[in-house]
Write a protein that holds these residues in place. Sequence first.
Motif, PDB file in Angstrom:
ATOM      1  N   TYR A 324      41.166  35.828  52.605  1.00 32.93           N
ATOM      2  CA  TYR A 324      41.760  35.962  51.401  1.00 32.93           C
ATOM      3  C   TYR A 324      41.172  35.924  50.093  1.00 32.93           C
ATOM      4  CZ  TYR A 324      46.119  36.051  48.542  1.00 32.93           C
ATOM      5  OH  TYR A 324      46.946  36.281  47.508  1.00 32.93           O
ATOM      6  N   ASN A 325      40.218  35.171  50.223  1.00 36.62           N
ATOM      7  CA  ASN A 325      39.491  34.824  48.850  1.00 36.62           C
ATOM      8  C   ASN A 325      38.536  36.233  48.538  1.00 36.62           C
ATOM      9  OD1 ASN A 325      40.418  32.485  48.102  1.00 36.62           O
ATOM     10  ND2 ASN A 325      38.814  31.108  49.565  1.00 36.62           N
ATOM     11  N   VAL A 326      38.177  36.571  49.909  1.00 35.31           N
ATOM     12  CA  VAL A 326      37.089  37.712  49.645  1.00 35.31           C
ATOM     13  C   VAL A 326      38.070  39.173  48.845  1.00 35.31           C
ATOM     14  CG1 VAL A 326      35.935  39.840  50.910  1.00 35.31           C
ATOM     15  CG2 VAL A 326      35.626  37.248  51.197  1.00 35.31           C
ATOM     16  N   TYR A 327      39.407  39.237  49.593  1.00 41.97           N
ATOM     17  CA  TYR A 327      40.141  40.324  49.081  1.00 41.97           C
ATOM     18  C   TYR A 327      40.555  40.030  47.633  1.00 41.97           C
ATOM     19  CZ  TYR A 327      45.015  41.199  47.641  1.00 41.97           C
ATOM     20  OH  TYR A 327      46.108  41.462  46.903  1.00 41.97           O
ATOM     21  N   MET A 328      40.755  38.834  47.002  1.00 45.10           N
ATOM     22  CA  MET A 328      41.054  38.662  45.789  1.00 45.10           C
ATOM     23  C   MET A 328      39.911  39.069  44.886  1.00 45.10           C
ATOM     24  SD  MET A 328      44.230  37.913  45.456  1.00 45.10           S
ATOM     25  CE  MET A 328      44.332  37.584  43.789  1.00 45.10           C
ATOM     26  N   ASP A 329      38.598  38.495  45.312  1.00 46.35           N
ATOM     27  CA  ASP A 329      37.524  38.947  44.426  1.00 46.35           C
ATOM     28  C   ASP A 329      37.189  40.367  44.207  1.00 46.35           C
ATOM     29  OD1 ASP A 329      37.070  36.356  44.255  1.00 46.35           O
ATOM     30  OD2 ASP A 329      35.624  36.277  45.910  1.00 46.35           O
ATOM     31  N   VAL A 330      37.663  41.153  45.303  1.00 48.39           N
ATOM     32  CA  VAL A 330      37.499  42.700  45.439  1.00 48.39           C
ATOM     33  C   VAL A 330      38.448  43.030  44.364  1.00 48.39           C
ATOM     34  CG1 VAL A 330      37.938  44.659  46.929  1.00 48.39           C
ATOM     35  CG2 VAL A 330      36.391  42.661  47.771  1.00 48.39           C
ATOM     36  N   GLN A 331      39.658  42.811  44.592  1.00 47.59           N
ATOM     37  CA  GLN A 331      40.716  43.457  43.720  1.00 47.59           C
ATOM     38  C   GLN A 331      40.687  43.042  42.212  1.00 47.59           C
ATOM     39  OE1 GLN A 331      43.697  45.168  44.932  1.00 47.59           O
ATOM     40  NE2 GLN A 331      43.726  45.547  43.048  1.00 47.59           N
TER      41      GLN A 331
END
Length: 369
Positions: A324-331
Amino acid sequence: MTLERYFDWADQLPWLNYPFWGNSAIRWLVAVGVALLALVLLRIVAGFVRRRVQRITEATTAAWDDGIAQAMQATRGWFLLVVAIYAGSTVLELPERARDIVQTAAILALLLQAALWGSKLLRFSIENYMSRRRESDPALATTVAAMSLVGNLILWSVVVLLALDNMGVDVTALVAGLGVGGIAVALAAQNILGDLFASLSIVLDKPFVMGDFIIVGSEMGTVEKIGLKTTRVRALSGEQLIFANTDLLQSRIRNFKRMQERRIVFTVGVVYDTPASKLADIPQMIRAIVEARENTRFDRSHLKEFGDFAVIFETVYYVRVPDYNVYMDVQQTINLALFEKFAAEGVEFAYPTQKLFVERTERQGHTGG
């Protein structure tokens, strides 16, 4: 020919022929000698087999020889003694009742020793299985503990029934009584048994394991422990959620740890004053920004609809890792890049606005004279 005929010199010692419990003294001496010899031989054989198996264990990587080695360590001295005494008793002329007692004692000792061997093998098999699966399946310890308990219960129950049968007890009625009693206990503890079997189902079927992030109804969190009756989940807000295993199996569980990639949908709204040519370019702008990010796979971007105060674009892409943290960083990087790109292209983000149009009309009056 009787045993005493082999010892002609015994006639010189009359006390050797003295009867004692239905056997002469010399026969008792021979029986003791046979028992001692049998005990020594059994210990030698047991030690040889143990050392031989140990050498095989050290020379190979197979697990079965390790199990045999551990089972051999469960061989008890009293078992060898009972077998030796039984061997010595074969020399004696015993009444039928006494011989039945000796034979029953030997059988009971063999059954008890077999139970110890079986319990040791069962424990080794379970520990070996756990050592190979502990890292990939942390929840296995709970199931293995339950299966070990059930396995030992079945093993010792069979041994006790066989022992009672050899002692002359009618086990048919006992088994029937245990069946009726088992049904009564099962009915009285059906909730507990339901959770127990649900625990086995969870670990064997593996809808989730410890460390998985799951959502059950409106509750969510990370699985901390799968017990025999309950499963404990650590919520995002910090508290511990406790679910009955039966309730979990009856619920729809969303397991985010099993996610291979994360599908993301986001929308962007721009003002209605944006030129049509710019509107046509926006999907390509978004696509270029998304594809420039690492761990992403672009799917689509379209002008979705005309909202109350904005022209709305919908974009779908995938983050190739489930974190989830990777997703938030990408977004976050996508949002920042969109902000910069729209500013450079003169595209304004929409926000809730209202326009008031005022139409003024002139009324001409008529005068009368």
